[in-house]
Each structure stands twice: as C-alpha cells, then as structure tokens.
Enzyme design. Sequence first.
Site, PDB file in Angstrom:
ATOM      1  N   HIS A   1      39.309  25.189  23.330  1.00  0.00           N
ATOM      2  CA  HIS A   1      38.351  25.767  24.279  1.00  0.00           C
ATOM      3  C   HIS A   1      38.638  25.358  25.730  1.00  0.00           C
ATOM      4  CE1 HIS A   1      36.086  21.915  24.168  1.00  0.00           C
ATOM      5  NE2 HIS A   1      35.620  22.304  25.322  1.00  0.00           N
TER       6      HIS A   1
ATOM      7  N   LYS B   1      38.574  27.691  30.119  1.00  0.00           N
ATOM      8  CA  LYS B   1      37.966  27.304  31.399  1.00  0.00           C
ATOM      9  C   LYS B   1      38.757  27.942  32.547  1.00  0.00           C
ATOM     10  CE  LYS B   1      36.768  22.704  29.533  1.00  0.00           C
ATOM     11  NZ  LYS B   1      35.349  22.412  29.603  1.00  0.00           N
TER      12      LYS B   1
ATOM     13  N   HIS C   1      43.252  18.960  23.664  1.00  0.00           N
ATOM     14  CA  HIS C   1      42.791  19.271  25.020  1.00  0.00           C
ATOM     15  C   HIS C   1      43.676  18.648  26.112  1.00  0.00           C
ATOM     16  CE1 HIS C   1      39.463  20.914  22.952  1.00  0.00           C
ATOM     17  NE2 HIS C   1      38.715  19.834  22.876  1.00  0.00           N
TER      18      HIS C   1
ATOM     19  N   GLU D   1      33.660  11.200  29.727  1.00  0.00           N
ATOM     20  CA  GLU D   1      32.341  11.755  29.399  1.00  0.00           C
ATOM     21  C   GLU D   1      31.291  10.658  29.476  1.00  0.00           C
ATOM     22  OE1 GLU D   1      32.553  15.117  26.308  1.00  0.00           O
ATOM     23  OE2 GLU D   1      33.844  13.573  25.495  1.00  0.00           O
TER      24      GLU D   1
ATOM     25  N   ASP E   1      40.423  13.607  18.572  1.00  0.00           N
ATOM     26  CA  ASP E   1      39.462  14.592  19.054  1.00  0.00           C
ATOM     27  C   ASP E   1      39.939  15.257  20.357  1.00  0.00           C
ATOM     28  OD1 ASP E   1      36.973  15.934  18.972  1.00  0.00           O
ATOM     29  OD2 ASP E   1      36.033  14.460  20.279  1.00  0.00           O
TER      30      ASP E   1
HETATM   31  C1  BG6 Z   1      35.333  18.847  21.976  1.00  0.00           C
HETATM   32  C2  BG6 Z   1      35.230  17.471  21.413  1.00  0.00           C
HETATM   33  O1  BG6 Z   1      36.446  19.521  21.453  1.00  0.00           O
HETATM   34  O2  BG6 Z   1      35.442  18.752  23.410  1.00  0.00           O
HETATM   35  C3  BG6 Z   1      34.018  16.746  21.978  1.00  0.00           C
HETATM   36  O3  BG6 Z   1      35.117  17.543  19.981  1.00  0.00           O
HETATM   37  C4  BG6 Z   1      34.092  16.745  23.496  1.00  0.00           C
HETATM   38  O4  BG6 Z   1      33.962  15.407  21.493  1.00  0.00           O
HETATM   39  C5  BG6 Z   1      34.319  18.144  24.031  1.00  0.00           C
HETATM   40  O5  BG6 Z   1      32.860  16.236  23.992  1.00  0.00           O
HETATM   41  C6  BG6 Z   1      34.575  18.120  25.530  1.00  0.00           C
HETATM   42  O6  BG6 Z   1      34.614  19.426  26.016  1.00  0.00           O
HETATM   43  P1  BG6 Z   1      33.998  19.820  27.434  1.00  0.00           P
HETATM   44  O7  BG6 Z   1      34.319  21.257  27.596  1.00  0.00           O
HETATM   45  O8  BG6 Z   1      32.532  19.510  27.343  1.00  0.00           O
HETATM   46  O9  BG6 Z   1      34.679  18.927  28.430  1.00  0.00           O
END
Ligand code: BG6
Length: 518
Positions: free
Chosen positions: A210, A214, A272, A248, A267
């Site tokens: 995901h 963005k 990511h 975070e 994760d």
């Molecule tokens: C998810 C993780 O894929 O991405 C989460 O499983 C994480 O742990 C999240 O909080 C972060 O995504 P974003 O878009 O909120 O930065």
Amino acid sequence: MPNDAKDANDAKNSKDTAAPPAGKRPAPPCTLVIFGAGGDLTRRLLMPALYNLSADGLLDDDMPIIGVNHGERETSEWRDELTASLRKFAADKASTFHTSKLNEDAWNRIAQKLEYFAGEFAEDETFARLGKRLAELKSRNVVFYLAVSARFFAPIAEHLGRAGLLKEENGGFRRLVIEKPFGNDLASAQALNRSILAYADESQVYRIDHFLGKDTVQSILAVRFANAMFEPVWRREFIDSVQITAAETIGVEGRGSFYEQTGAFRDMLPNHLFQLLGMVAMEPPNSFDAESVRDKKAEVFDAIQPLGPNDVVFGQYETGPAGPGYRDEPGVAKDSRIETYAAARVYVENWRWAGVPFYLRTGKRLTERRTEISVQLKAVPFRLFRDTPVDALTPNVYTLRIDPAHGTTFDFNVKVPGPVMQVGAVRSTFDYGDFFAERANVGYETLLYDCMLGDPTLFQRADSIETAWAAVDRVLHPEAELPVHGYAAGSAGPEEADRLLAEDGRAWRPLTDAKNKP
Ligand code: BG6
C-alpha cells in the site's frame, strides 16, 4: 488542510453527478469480489477508496460488488454497517477519509451494488455457488480481492482456480489482488508464489504494497526523472548516505497476536521500506510502461547485498512516557522477544551505489510519526570559509517527506548576514498543500483503479518479492538468536541503533526538528 484545498475537496464532495477528471477514463465494467467482506480492511480502506473513485467518476456504472464472508447475513445489514462506518470515518478529523460533506450520490452508487455472499473461504461449495452467481451476472471481467488473513491466500487462489473462475474468456479478465504479508521469509514466499501461479498467470496477479498507493511515494520518480538537477548528483560520487525512516507513534493497536508472529522487521522492511529504497535507487526506466519500471526496481533488489546479523538492530518498547511496554499489550507474551523496532544498514552493490549505505529504520511507539527519505550529499572538498571548518558545515540533505507531512525539504548553507563571511545552515521547504488541493485519499484509490484498468506498474512481481526476501533471509534465520534491545515508549528507539551509524561515523536524523531548521 489549507482552506482553498479544503474548498476544492468539498466542492468535489457535494457535486451530484461525477465526470472523470480530464485525461482520465472510468474503469471498465467489472465485478469486484471481496473476500473478507466483514474485515477491517474492507471497512476502513476499500469502501472509502471505492467511494472516492465513485465521487471522481472513475467507476463504471456496471460494477457489482460481492462481499464474501463466513456467516449468514442480509445484504442490507452489511450495507448499513458499511454506511455507518463510512459516515464515522468521514466525520473523524483524524482519519485520512475525513470530509466535511459526504457525497450521498457517490456512496449510493456503491451501496446499491453491494451484495453479501455467505461462504467459507476454503470450501468447494462456496466457489461453485460463486461461479453460478458470476454466470448469472454475466460477469466477463472480475477482480477477486483477497482482503483476508494471509493463511487464506493460497487456499482461495487454489479454489478459484479449480472452480475455473480464473479462466479468462471472450476477451474478459480475471484478476487476483493479494494483500500483505506475502510470505514471511524466502521459502514461504516462494511456496505462495508457486501455489498461486499454479492457477493464475503472473499477469493476473496484483500483489499490493500500500506504500505504492501514496502520491508522495509515486512522486519520488517524478522528482527524480522530471527535473534536471537531481540525476547528475544522484550517485555514489556525490551522495554520502541515504536514510529511510518509517517511525510511528502508535503501538500494536490490538494486533498483538499478529505482531507476535511478525515483528517490525518482517512487517515493514523487506516490503514497504524496500519499496522506498527501490524508488530512490532504481535506474531511469526507458518508459513508464509497467515492465520497464518493474524491471528497474527488480534490478535494485537483486543488487542488495544480503544483510547479515551485524547489519541490523532490533528493539522492543518498554514502559515509557508514551505508555506501557509491548509485553503489556493484549495478546503478547510476557517474555516476548519480538521486535517492535528494526534498523538496518543496506548496500546496493551496483555501479551507481557501491559503497553508499542506505540506513533503514522503523518502529512503533516512537517520538513522532514520520515517514521520510533523506539523501545526504558529500561534504564540499575543501575549507574555504575562514573560521568555518569543512566538517562544521551542515551537509546538504534533500528529504522527501512521505507522511504525515507531504513535500520535500532541502538543507543548505548561506552567508549569515553581517560584516564577516560566516556560513549558516538553512532549510527550504515545499509542502504539497501550498500548491495543490489536497484530495480525499485513503491510499487504495490508485491501486484499485489501476488493477481494474490492468496496469500493474504499482504492484509487486513474483521475482521482486522473492529477491527482497532473499536479501533478508539470513537475518530471519540467524545462526544465533539476535539481541532485542529495550527502548522507552515515546523515545527515538534503542541506543544500539545509534551505534550502528556511529560505527560508520554517522548519526540518525532527529525524529523531531524545529520547524524549518536543519
Ligand atoms: C502496515 C503494517 O503494512 O503498514 C502496520 O502492517 C503499519 O504495522 C502500517 O502501521 C504503516 O502504514 P502507513 O501507511 O500508516 O504508514
């Protein structure tokens, strides 16, 4: 959101009939089958994203949405529940879906197409009935979205395949969207790819990360390849190091039992953060054609020197200013050794990047929420300014801010006003909101729309998924257990992570900084 941006958003939200933005066409007619209709992802992200696409006129009027879930329910019950949660998110100022006015027409266009379909995810009978329903609807084009727990990915793909539902006929398409996590190490990712590709062609598989949905992430390629000033210096001769941060403030948010199996490294890192690394490090593609872009990104993953235990630092949050420790979270073992923080030093062994460290870090319950990429340039070659030694000059750092700030900053040096030649560091900042009306966007709009259009550019190919896991596999299966260092909830992470950079004569960029100060 600045007022003019908000006005533009509200104007969009209040218009009755939707026409697609200039240069865009609605997605082709297709049936969307969502496995996991009752789940959080469907409620929190997929439905708001479909709503936004509908409000923008980007969905075809002929788009049945079938929500598959175990447990009998009426369609009206499912529809009411989704409507209520959409309204709740729309009113929640902290939500990315916040809007001052919901466009009822846009939501009704979606709501009237919803159809609840009770069925177990791993039973033949479900798929036989689903096949019949798709035949009744005369659905030639179907997107199957697997918004389910990872253990169902292979069984659902297999059942769809065996029931003949992945067969593309009469010029129609059948696509499979797979969520994260795609495997939890190299062997499991290879096995999952094998299971899926036994029933679907690679061109039918859309593996989601995901982060690629963005705008600020997609913009990395625009910044690099639509401006003449970056590419000449975007290489080892001029770049000292790159830092990629996804910090975070939230904890594991009730996902303790999931996190106990996963940890921060699995994760976030090989998916990511590697995606961000890929966008920063890839060679210019010959075109924005999906395979050209994906080939260049695949080359980066392929060039990553496999990480060893000395390249990573793990941490776990303990009770601190931001609250109780990880081991006090529901679903977490009292003696858990799962990491909630991971930092890594990564080298991309190719002609452009040899010798340039990429430092990656991510963690829960840190000082500040901040996802960004900072590219630090090398120092100038010699001391020119009296009383200002070269090593006291602030280095040039170009930062791409992904979340929650959207924009870029550039730290550079100027003369301090006054009679003597003295150098001082300043920051130049670009904020998206100053130039563009911010769009209601939960991050899944582009991904869903692209999948319906058949554009896989922003999705993961099987080979890239596997090379990314291969690069980290030694860390996931170490000969000796890796230490997990404590850090206070609300701090910047464990001290050992600072040592990882100190060994190289560098330091992490602070997670909090004074506004517009380098
Ligand atoms: C998810 C993780 O894929 O991405 C989460 O499983 C994480 O742990 C999240 O909080 C972060 O995504 P974003 O878009 O909120 O930065």
